[in-house]
Scaffold this motif. Structure first.
Motif, short mmCIF file in Angstrom:
data_model
loop_
_atom_site.label_atom_id
_atom_site.label_comp_id
_atom_site.label_asym_id
_atom_site.label_seq_id
_atom_site.Cartn_x
_atom_site.Cartn_y
_atom_site.Cartn_z
N PRO A 149 -9.87 -4.04 10.41
CA PRO A 149 -8.83 -4.85 9.75
C PRO A 149 -7.46 -4.17 9.72
O PRO A 149 -6.49 -4.77 9.26
CB PRO A 149 -9.39 -4.99 8.32
CG PRO A 149 -10.29 -3.81 8.12
CD PRO A 149 -10.85 -3.46 9.47
N ASN A 152 -3.09 -5.67 13.67
CA ASN A 152 -2.40 -6.94 13.53
C ASN A 152 -2.75 -7.78 14.76
O ASN A 152 -2.41 -7.40 15.88
CB ASN A 152 -0.90 -6.63 13.44
CG ASN A 152 -0.06 -7.88 13.24
OD1 ASN A 152 -0.54 -9.00 13.33
ND2 ASN A 152 1.22 -7.67 12.97
N GLN A 166 -11.42 -12.16 9.10
CA GLN A 166 -11.27 -11.68 7.72
C GLN A 166 -10.45 -10.39 7.75
O GLN A 166 -10.95 -9.31 7.45
CB GLN A 166 -12.66 -11.39 7.12
CG GLN A 166 -13.62 -12.56 7.21
CD GLN A 166 -13.18 -13.73 6.36
OE1 GLN A 166 -13.01 -13.60 5.16
NE2 GLN A 166 -12.95 -14.88 6.99
N PRO A 168 -6.17 -8.85 7.18
CA PRO A 168 -4.92 -9.26 6.53
C PRO A 168 -3.90 -9.89 7.49
O PRO A 168 -3.16 -10.79 7.09
CB PRO A 168 -4.35 -7.96 5.94
CG PRO A 168 -5.44 -6.95 6.04
CD PRO A 168 -6.44 -7.42 7.04
N ASP A 169 -3.87 -9.41 8.74
CA ASP A 169 -2.84 -9.89 9.66
C ASP A 169 -3.44 -10.48 10.93
O ASP A 169 -3.87 -9.74 11.82
CB ASP A 169 -1.90 -8.74 10.05
CG ASP A 169 -1.07 -8.28 8.87
OD1 ASP A 169 -0.47 -9.15 8.21
OD2 ASP A 169 -1.06 -7.07 8.60
#
Ligand code: NAP
Length: 256
Positions: A149, A152, A166, A168-169
């Protein structure tokens, strides 16, 4: 003389092109099979059936029920299960079969490939520090990247990645190609991509991103193909057409 029935296992450009070359043949009756994963597959020039057969036994049953004289596995080089099933079904139903498989890409001067054996290894190969990743391996195996994770992601697929990653970016683009070198170069620059994750699919439709990466000095994590035992293989449409005539001449002489 009756027509000879051929089953093409498809879902690829090659299967489509082969069907286009065979559709005018009055001696043949073609049926093309799709897995049914793509919501809106491009129209095909021959009758299509869609959905899984139910393993090798189901495929063998189909071959018998539909009186198929020849099966051609023209599925994607990374669709390993259906190809294994085809090998087994041909044996079970005693139906001649071969595969049409485009050759993989080979690295050339200037390519910055990190070759890996599978998707999990591709996740590892991205390393611990944050990178801007262009993920182009198709939607079904994208979830592996939930394990990394910190990156990006810019994800391109034909149908949506469901559920989304799942992480963040992540941003998504839906597109089926084929792509041009210029449009791929622009996209890599505009999205500030510093590494691409690709399958070594071969063929021309998806190659522009590999060329664009070379020109821009971008790394490519290349997922290589598994070794495929199984059906005898040809690598071009022309060779497949020759193989069909070669394999079917006894059946045609018998007037099957
Ligand atoms: P897979 O893992 O090898 O096959 C999974 C199951 O899907 C098979 O066991 C079979 O179900 C069914 N299936 C697959 N291809 C089929 C076909 N042409 N006709 C009928 N049933 C089929 O396959 P996949 O990797 O999910 O790929 C699915 C399809 O997408 C393939 O047709 C392939 O050519 C195409 N495709 C795959 C990729 C890729 O990267 N994997 C890329 C582009 C296109 P049953 O056991 O019930 O018969």
């Amino acid at each position: 003389m009756g027509k000879v029935r051929i089953l093409i296992l498809g879902g690829t450009t090659e299967a489509r092109r082969l069907a286009e070359r065979l559709v005018a043949r009055t001696d043949l009756d073609i049926v093309l099979s799709l897995a049914g994963r793509t919501a809106e597959p491009l129209p095909l020039p021959v009758p299509v059936r869609s959905g899984g057969f139910g393993g090798p036994e189901g495929l063998a049953r189909f071959l018998r029920q539909e009186a198929i004289s020849l099966m051609i596995d023209a599925t994607h080089p990374f669709a390993e299960r259906i190809s294994a099933n085809a090998t087994e079904a041909a044996r079970l139903a005693d139906v001649p079969a071969f595969s049409l498989r485009r050759p993989g890409w080979e690295p050339v001067d200037g390519d910055r490939w990190i070759s890996v054996a599978n998707v999990a290894a591709a996740v590892e190969a991205l390393g611990p520090s944050r990178r801007r990743v262009f993920l182009t391996i198709g939607r079904q195996e994208a979830y592996h990247f939930n394990a990394a994770p910190q990156h990006n992601y810019f994800v391109r697929s034909i149908d949506p990645v469901e559920p989304p990653l799942q992480v963040p970016d992540a941003a998504y683009i839906l597109s089926a190609g084929p792509f041009t070198l210029e449009s791929e170069r622009r996209l890599l620059q505009a999205e500030r991509i510093d590494v691409i994750v690709s399958k070594n699919s071969g063929g021309t439709a998806a190659y522009a991103k590999i060329e664009a990466a070379r020109l821009l000095g971008i790394d490519v994590v290349m997922i290589e193909r598994g070794t495929s035992a199984g059906l005898p293989a040809v690598t071009s449409i022309e060779a497949a057409l020759d193989e069909i005539d070669h394999r079917l001449s006894p059946a045609m002489k018998r007037g099957v």
